[in-house]
Structure formats: structure tokens, C-alpha cells
Design a protein around this motif. Sequence first.
Motif, PDB file in Angstrom:
ATOM      1  N   GLU A  89      13.220   0.304  25.704  1.00 47.45           N
ATOM      2  CA  GLU A  89      12.010   0.784  26.371  1.00 47.45           C
ATOM      3  C   GLU A  89      11.331  -0.321  27.168  1.00 47.45           C
ATOM      4  O   GLU A  89      10.605  -0.051  28.142  1.00 47.45           O
ATOM      5  N   LEU A  90      11.561  -1.581  26.790  1.00 48.67           N
ATOM      6  CA  LEU A  90      10.971  -2.736  27.471  1.00 48.67           C
ATOM      7  C   LEU A  90      12.040  -3.511  28.231  1.00 48.67           C
ATOM      8  O   LEU A  90      12.058  -4.744  28.244  1.00 48.67           O
ATOM      9  N   ASP A  91      12.962  -2.809  28.877  1.00 47.71           N
ATOM     10  CA  ASP A  91      14.056  -3.420  29.635  1.00 47.71           C
ATOM     11  C   ASP A  91      14.889  -4.334  28.738  1.00 47.71           C
ATOM     12  O   ASP A  91      15.316  -5.412  29.135  1.00 47.71           O
ATOM     13  N   ASN A  92      15.117  -3.878  27.497  1.00 46.00           N
ATOM     14  CA  ASN A  92      15.961  -4.580  26.532  1.00 46.00           C
ATOM     15  C   ASN A  92      15.443  -5.975  26.205  1.00 46.00           C
ATOM     16  O   ASN A  92      16.218  -6.903  25.947  1.00 46.00           O
ATOM     17  N   LEU A  93      14.136  -6.126  26.172  1.00 49.41           N
ATOM     18  CA  LEU A  93      13.505  -7.403  25.854  1.00 49.41           C
ATOM     19  C   LEU A  93      13.568  -7.684  24.360  1.00 49.41           C
ATOM     20  O   LEU A  93      13.481  -6.764  23.532  1.00 49.41           O
TER      21      LEU A  93
END
Length: 224
Positions: A195-199
Motif C-alpha cells: 500500500e506504501l509502494d512496498n516501503l
Amino acid sequence: MSRCFLLLCLFSPLLHATPVPFEAHYRAYTTGLPCGKGQFSLEQQENGEYQYQASGKICVIGQHIDHLSQFQQVEGELKPGSYHTEFDGWFTHRTLNGSLNDEGRYVVVQNGETLPDSEAFPRAQWEPAQMLRLLGQARDDITLSYTWGDETREYRFDYLGTETLETELGPLLTHKFEQDHPNEARVATFWFAPELDNLLVKLESSRLGVHWLTVEIKRYQTKG
């Protein structure tokens, strides 16, 4: 693991995602007590390159760290660029500059001296911020060679599936990896949120079976 296996992993379709500029803040804990904090951000430059910036201090390693690195996204592939890192510890100060040679491996200059391409420090293909991006996009076991400080580390990361974490940002579905360290007494576990660009949203580390460090995300916002 072989570099051939690494290269196969790197051409995964998962690498086609366009990077999302962001700023994230983290807090570190040891034995449940706050012991440090840091921030991690990604920006797109006017020339189209992307720049990672990380800074912070964790008391268990006793160092303040400032890190800058560049990369490009070309036809869906991450193309590594140069990096600059400063470690300001209790007794030492180190400056490292990494640049790519013709083979796409990092040549590292520490305090003005080029570190040798040796068995102890072979040329690596990634630096830590780039490595975390690749690991966060993986959905299977993967082996990555990366440069951290004045050594090269080549580790296998075992994919442990998905897990929903309760975080300061609310519940997040994550992909979970465990680092297979050559020293079996040391274990690190990573959680990345698609959801957080794979952070990276959480890291846990233990030694001799004793948990000693947790790093968790506290704030996140997209930029631009």
C-alpha cells in the motif's frame, strides 16, 4: 548464492512499478525503550533520476548516519547510480563514496582511499536503499549483494508470506522476509507494505535468540 540467480530475480515484472516519491519517519526501540529515530525519503530530480536520502541515529550502533544515493528507472528496470554515506560515531568518522565500474559493480572510496576488490570486500551491485526497494518488490526467496559501510554483504532473504501489522498508520498488509545471515546467531526480519509502494514499515533483529532491536514506521506521506 550465485549471481546468475540474482540476475534472474532482478528481471522480475515486479520491477516495472514507477517509484512514488515519499517521506517516512521511523522510531527505533531496544528492550521496549526508544533508542533512536530516523527518516527516509525518495525524490525525483529534474534530470529524471531518483534520489534516496536517509539520516538518523540508533543508540545500539552508536552512530549518526547520513546517506544519499541515486538510481534511474529505465524501461521498468532499476539502474543503480552513485551514493555518498557519512558515519559519525563515538570514536570515528567515515565518508564513503560509491560509483559504478564498467561491470555495474560498486567501487567504494573510504576517507579518500579506494577499497580493494577482495574476498573480504568484493564489488557489490547495490547499496542498501536500492536493495530495500528490490526486496520490497519481491514475492519469493531472493539473494541480494549490497554494500553497507566498508563491507559487502550477500544474503539470502526467505519469503515468509503476508502478514497484517498494526502500525501508527493503521493496519497494513505486509510481505514478510527473513534474512539468512551467515552467522546463524543473528536473524533479521523485514516487513514491506504494498500500500506504501512496498516501503519497509518494520524491522526486527535478534542475536543468540535474544531480540535486541525494532525499527517501526511512525509517519509517511507522498511527495509531489
